[in-house]
Design a protein around this motif. Structure first.
Motif, PDB file in Angstrom:
ATOM      1  N   ALA A   4       0.861  -1.174   0.000  1.00  0.00           N
ATOM      2  CA  ALA A   4       0.000   0.000   0.000  1.00  0.00           C
ATOM      3  C   ALA A   4       0.897   1.223   0.000  1.00  0.00           C
ATOM      4  O   ALA A   4       2.101   1.124   0.268  1.00  0.00           O
ATOM      5  N   MET A   5       0.300   2.364  -0.300  1.00  0.00           N
ATOM      6  CA  MET A   5       1.057   3.603  -0.248  1.00  0.00           C
ATOM      7  C   MET A   5       1.430   3.892   1.203  1.00  0.00           C
ATOM      8  O   MET A   5       0.615   3.741   2.104  1.00  0.00           O
ATOM      9  N   THR A  46       4.898  -4.661   2.285  1.00  0.00           N
ATOM     10  CA  THR A  46       5.931  -3.728   1.845  1.00  0.00           C
ATOM     11  C   THR A  46       5.250  -2.440   1.382  1.00  0.00           C
ATOM     12  O   THR A  46       4.161  -2.487   0.812  1.00  0.00           O
ATOM     13  N   ASP A  47       5.863  -1.305   1.681  1.00  0.00           N
ATOM     14  CA  ASP A  47       5.349  -0.063   1.100  1.00  0.00           C
ATOM     15  C   ASP A  47       5.491  -0.150  -0.409  1.00  0.00           C
ATOM     16  O   ASP A  47       6.502  -0.642  -0.908  1.00  0.00           O
ATOM     17  N   LEU A  48       4.513   0.357  -1.099  1.00  0.00           N
ATOM     18  CA  LEU A  48       4.576   0.324  -2.555  1.00  0.00           C
ATOM     19  C   LEU A  48       5.820   1.046  -3.077  1.00  0.00           C
ATOM     20  O   LEU A  48       6.496   0.581  -3.994  1.00  0.00           O
ATOM     21  N   GLN A  49       6.129   2.176  -2.440  1.00  0.00           N
ATOM     22  CA  GLN A  49       7.262   2.978  -2.908  1.00  0.00           C
ATOM     23  C   GLN A  49       8.607   2.297  -2.649  1.00  0.00           C
ATOM     24  O   GLN A  49       9.621   2.704  -3.207  1.00  0.00           O
ATOM     25  N   GLU A  83      13.081  -5.622   1.780  1.00  0.00           N
ATOM     26  CA  GLU A  83      14.215  -6.400   2.297  1.00  0.00           C
ATOM     27  C   GLU A  83      14.867  -7.239   1.201  1.00  0.00           C
ATOM     28  O   GLU A  83      15.511  -8.262   1.482  1.00  0.00           O
ATOM     29  N   ASP A  84      14.686  -6.833  -0.013  1.00  0.00           N
ATOM     30  CA  ASP A  84      15.318  -7.476  -1.175  1.00  0.00           C
ATOM     31  C   ASP A  84      14.771  -8.862  -1.500  1.00  0.00           C
ATOM     32  O   ASP A  84      15.360  -9.591  -2.295  1.00  0.00           O
ATOM     33  N   ARG A  85      13.687  -9.263  -0.846  1.00  0.00           N
ATOM     34  CA  ARG A  85      13.134 -10.579  -1.166  1.00  0.00           C
ATOM     35  C   ARG A  85      12.299 -10.469  -2.441  1.00  0.00           C
ATOM     36  O   ARG A  85      11.502  -9.551  -2.600  1.00  0.00           O
ATOM     37  N   VAL A  86      12.501 -11.440  -3.329  1.00  0.00           N
ATOM     38  CA  VAL A  86      11.767 -11.419  -4.594  1.00  0.00           C
ATOM     39  C   VAL A  86      10.268 -11.567  -4.324  1.00  0.00           C
ATOM     40  O   VAL A  86       9.856 -12.351  -3.478  1.00  0.00           O
ATOM     41  N   ILE A  87       9.467 -10.791  -5.024  1.00  0.00           N
ATOM     42  CA  ILE A  87       8.009 -10.835  -4.872  1.00  0.00           C
ATOM     43  C   ILE A  87       7.438 -11.752  -5.938  1.00  0.00           C
ATOM     44  O   ILE A  87       7.513 -11.460  -7.126  1.00  0.00           O
ATOM     45  N   GLY A  88       6.870 -12.870  -5.493  1.00  0.00           N
ATOM     46  CA  GLY A  88       6.278 -13.815  -6.437  1.00  0.00           C
ATOM     47  C   GLY A  88       4.836 -13.488  -6.744  1.00  0.00           C
ATOM     48  O   GLY A  88       4.351 -13.708  -7.847  1.00  0.00           O
ATOM     49  N   ALA A  89       4.134 -12.974  -5.732  1.00  0.00           N
ATOM     50  CA  ALA A  89       2.726 -12.607  -5.914  1.00  0.00           C
ATOM     51  C   ALA A  89       2.484 -11.350  -5.098  1.00  0.00           C
ATOM     52  O   ALA A  89       2.909 -11.259  -3.954  1.00  0.00           O
ATOM     53  N   LEU A  90       1.813 -10.389  -5.719  1.00  0.00           N
ATOM     54  CA  LEU A  90       1.663  -9.071  -5.085  1.00  0.00           C
ATOM     55  C   LEU A  90       0.206  -8.635  -5.082  1.00  0.00           C
ATOM     56  O   LEU A  90      -0.415  -8.504  -6.129  1.00  0.00           O
ATOM     57  N   PHE A  91      -0.321  -8.400  -3.866  1.00  0.00           N
ATOM     58  CA  PHE A  91      -1.575  -7.667  -3.760  1.00  0.00           C
ATOM     59  C   PHE A  91      -1.219  -6.192  -3.650  1.00  0.00           C
ATOM     60  O   PHE A  91      -0.491  -5.794  -2.750  1.00  0.00           O
ATOM     61  N   LYS A  92      -1.737  -5.369  -4.545  1.00  0.00           N
ATOM     62  CA  LYS A  92      -1.381  -3.943  -4.510  1.00  0.00           C
ATOM     63  C   LYS A  92      -2.639  -3.116  -4.317  1.00  0.00           C
ATOM     64  O   LYS A  92      -3.575  -3.211  -5.093  1.00  0.00           O
ATOM     65  N   LEU A  93      -2.652  -2.340  -3.248  1.00  0.00           N
ATOM     66  CA  LEU A  93      -3.797  -1.441  -3.050  1.00  0.00           C
ATOM     67  C   LEU A  93      -3.450  -0.122  -3.723  1.00  0.00           C
ATOM     68  O   LEU A  93      -3.203   0.899  -3.080  1.00  0.00           O
TER      69      LEU A  93
END
Lengths: 192, 387
Positions: free
Chosen positions: B177-178, B205-208, B222-232
């Motif tokens: 989220a923002m 994670t913050d979107l920014q 934290e540099d972890r690869v994002i496999g699936a992302l819910f984005k608000l």
């Protein structure tokens, strides 16, 4: 009834996602050096059965292959995981583009955990730690194999996949800040 | 449907604070308002809200399929051509939707009318699914409401089931989220709890803070690869951000899926009206410049992308009778929808937010305002089902 039987009520703030599992729930867990010792400890009416031992051992082997840390030298791997505790990564063949070989710790056992919400037990592989003890890929430490006790459910969340990635546990981030600029220019919340 | 005045729980502010519901007051105004309570009958809930919304979502899916199959229609949606394949592929792969919120005008009698579909980034999820639920449980315990009182609110359980159905067991899911928006964060954490209960790994994670790895994948703070992302965060904004060029090739799975960009878009309103004219739950709607029948009694002009009522003008007899003062969206193309005044109950104008999880309508949250346009200063007033 048109409403839920229960709901999650608390908003914990920015740290909640990392902590929620640990704070909220601990689960029964037991560690084993191999499948046989799990089978010996399994009981029909306990929280894991012989069948659970077998399926979770297979899962742990798979997770080890996918998520165990990778290193670009045997020396570096042994520095982290102890002498004699590393092996070449079989999935990274010599033709694997990058040139040198990749090394990863040997799976030395597995950590079995009782189900989170009524499903069957879950497992994580464990490997040696330099200086003694064992660790899962996501970093849950265990002092000795064969012990049982309570572990945060978070310990059974899958670690990031390292297989096929460059030889390090985390990705190299080239740039940040490419998201959010469009929405940030507005005066209202982004949701609706 | 009626507006009840009920005593507030004496300790509700303490409860809100203890639970972290720190946007119960916003912009110096009360947002959570349990002194006003909306009462519905079971017949109204099931016949006028639940079933019609499940049907409306099915119509929306039909419209998505049609738009994606037609270049002429895709042009009307105002989305960058470079992302069309990304959108179409997500539809072809049948990437499942998670949630959405229909905003409806309803006065308890005639059919509910669809004002718009927040299909991509609906907020007010925490107060709808959790704090509203707690209010009812508390008020039944306190004897303010009878044992038989119910609420249309299976949102939490439906979300848990939905996460389990659309993700692999134990899958890691990032929620973004923002930064510094408590309201958005409340919605994201509500979803995070449901994901955890479904046995998934939930990370925030913050979107920014999202980064791009050397391999073109997205990574968290934290540099972890994002496999699936819910984005608000709205698809049309993601498409305009610097990282837009990496969306399709990142290998990341997005929730909501990219095809939701077609539904959270007011261009869907004229599309629906064209495909399903005279549908009882739809209002006549047209793109500006193509107006047809049904706007005789006034219209509402809206930019195709806007949130929280921003950029809306209500026009009657050629005169603007009300306009929101937020001009952030004025650059977008606009549509006109027949003006259907919100009903008034003692000066309060309710907008019904019908929650969709997957393809089913599973709950309700009511926001009311004293002005004609529901903006982010409106109040959330709980509801109860009492026959």
């Amino acid at each position: 009834m048109k409403r839920s039987g229960h709901v999650a009520l608390a908003i914990l703030g920015a740290a909640a996602f990392g902590l929620a599992g640990c704070q909220e729930t601990a689960t029964d867990a037991a560690s084993f050096p191999d499948l046989d010792s799990c089978l010996k400890a399994a009981t029909q009416d306990g929280w894991f059965t012989a069948d659970d031992c077998r399926t979770t051992f297979a899962e742990a082997e798979l997770l080890h292959d996918e998520t165990a840390p990778r290193y670009d030298s045997a020396a570096l791997c042994e520095e982290q995981h102890g002498e004699g505790n590393c092996q070449p990564d079989a999935s990274a063949g010599p033709a694997g583009g990058g040139g040198g070989s990749i090394f990863m710790p040997l799976m030395m056992g597995y950590l079995l955990g009782s189900a989170l919400s009524g499903g069957r037990p879950v497992a994580q592989p464990v490997f040696g730690r330099a200086g003694g003890g064992y660790s899962t890929p996501a970093g849950t430490g265990i002092s000795r194999l064969g012990a049982s006790g309570k572990v945060p459910t978070e310990a059974f969340a899958k670690a990031p996949v390292t297989k096929g990635q460059p030889a390090m546990t985390r990705a190299t981030v080239a740039q940040r800040g490419g998201f959010g600029t469009t929405g940030a220019g507005r005066s209202t919340s982004t949701g609706g | 449907m009626e507006l009840l005045k009920l005593p507030e729980r004496p300790n509700w502010r303490d409860r809100a604070r203890d639970l972290g519901f720190n946007f119960a007051d916003m912009y110096g105004e009360p947002y959570w308002d349990e002194g006003h309570v909306w009462r519905f009958t079971m017949g109204q809930i099931e016949g006028c809200i639940e079933d019609p919304c499940t049907e409306l979502h099915a119509l929306c899916r039909e419209a998505v399929g049609r738009i994606i199959g037609s270049e002429a229609l895709m042009v009307r949606m105002g989305l960058p051509r470079a992302q069309w394949d990304f959108i179409a592929d997500s539809w072809a792969r049948a990437e499942p939707e998670l949630y959405g919120r229909f905003d409806l005008a309803f006065d308890g009698t005639g059919p509910a009318k669809l004002l718009e579909y927040n299909a991509d980034t609906p907020t007010s999820l925490y107060e709808s699914s959790a704090f509203q639920w707690l209010w009812l449980e508390d008020q039944i315990k306190a004897g303010v409401l009878p044992e038989a009182a119910d609420q249309f609110n299976g949102i939490h359980e439906a979300l848990v089931e939905r996460f389990a159905a659309i993700c692999a067991p134990g899958q890691d899911l990032h929620f973004a989220a923002m930064k510094d928006s408590p309201e958005d964060y409340g919605t994201v954490e509500t979803l995070g709890w449901a994901a955890r209960e479904a046995g998934l790994g939930a990370h925030y994670t913050d979107l920014q803070s999202i980064g791009l790895t050397a391999d073109g994948q997205f990574a968290d703070s934290e540099d972890r690869v994002i496999g699936a992302l819910f984005k608000l965060y709205p698809w049309e904004d993601l498409f305009a951000d610097d990282f837009a060029q990496y969306l399709a090739s990142s290998g990341c799975r997005f929730i909501e899926p990219p095809w939701k960009a077609l539904l959270s878009n007011k261009a869907i309103l004229p599309m629906l009206w064209q495909m399903f004219p005279d549908h009882p739950n739809l209002l006549p709607a047209y793109f500006v410049g193509e107006e047809g029948a049904g706007l005789e009694h006034g219209h509402v002009e809206k930019p195709i992308f806007s949130r929280e009522g921003a950029g809306i003008r209500i026009v009657q007899n050629g005169a603007v009778i009300e306009a929101s003062d937020v001009a952030d969206y004025d650059a977008h193309p606009r549509i006109r929808q027949a003006y259907h005044p919100l009903p008034q109950f003692e000066g309060w104008r309710p907008v019904l937010g019908a929650w969709m999880v997957g393809e089913a309508c599973v709950g309700l949250g009511v926001r009311s305002d004293r002005s004609r346009i529901t903006q982010n200063l409106s109040r959330f007033q709980p509801h109860v089902i009492l026959d």
